[in-house]
Design a protein around this motif. Structure first.
Motif, mmCIF file in Angstrom:
data_model
loop_
_atom_site.group_PDB
_atom_site.id
_atom_site.type_symbol
_atom_site.label_atom_id
_atom_site.label_comp_id
_atom_site.label_asym_id
_atom_site.label_seq_id
_atom_site.Cartn_x
_atom_site.Cartn_y
_atom_site.Cartn_z
ATOM 1 N N SER A 1 -11.731 12.967 2.704
ATOM 2 C CA SER A 1 -12.003 12.103 1.562
ATOM 3 C C SER A 1 -11.079 10.898 1.589
ATOM 4 O O SER A 1 -9.891 11.025 1.880
ATOM 5 C CB SER A 1 -11.791 12.885 0.260
ATOM 6 N N SER A 2 -11.623 9.753 1.270
ATOM 7 C CA SER A 2 -10.805 8.546 1.179
ATOM 8 C C SER A 2 -10.355 8.316 -0.260
ATOM 9 O O SER A 2 -9.815 7.278 -0.586
ATOM 10 C CB SER A 2 -11.597 7.331 1.677
ATOM 11 N N ASP A 3 -10.565 9.296 -1.094
ATOM 12 C CA ASP A 3 -10.255 9.205 -2.514
ATOM 13 C C ASP A 3 -9.255 10.292 -2.891
ATOM 14 O O ASP A 3 -8.774 11.047 -2.067
ATOM 15 C CB ASP A 3 -11.561 9.361 -3.311
ATOM 16 N N LEU A 4 -8.998 10.397 -4.165
ATOM 17 C CA LEU A 4 -8.140 11.419 -4.736
ATOM 18 C C LEU A 4 -8.725 12.803 -4.488
ATOM 19 O O LEU A 4 -9.942 12.995 -4.571
ATOM 20 C CB LEU A 4 -8.031 11.181 -6.246
ATOM 21 N N ALA A 5 -7.884 13.777 -4.178
ATOM 22 C CA ALA A 5 -8.339 15.162 -4.007
ATOM 23 C C ALA A 5 -8.347 15.827 -5.390
ATOM 24 O O ALA A 5 -7.344 16.355 -5.848
ATOM 25 C CB ALA A 5 -7.427 15.910 -3.052
#
Length: 70
Positions: A8-12
């Protein structure tokens, strides 16, 4: 037996951990750090959760034994 991983390139978030578990993936790696709830859920669900994944570095929050680095 886990057969896939998720990046993911976002928050986990805990939602990402839920989706990872739903598809049967064993590892969730994210560029950002995870939320506290995501860490707890990953520990309970048996998912390896890594955050701050960059070139050559990461912080592993749960189930590090699944990773073979080296």
């Amino acid at each position: 037996d886990w057969s896939s991983d998720v990046c993911s390139s976002d928050l986990a978030s805990y939602e990402m951990v839920q989706k990872t578990a739903a598809i049967g993936a064993g590892v969730l790696a994210a560029v950002s750090g995870p939320t506290a709830m995501a860490v707890r859920l990953a520990q309970t669900a048996g998912i390896t959760l890594a955050g701050f994944v960059r070139s050559g570095t990461m912080v592993v929050y749960s189930h590090p034994q699944r990773l073979h680095i080296g």
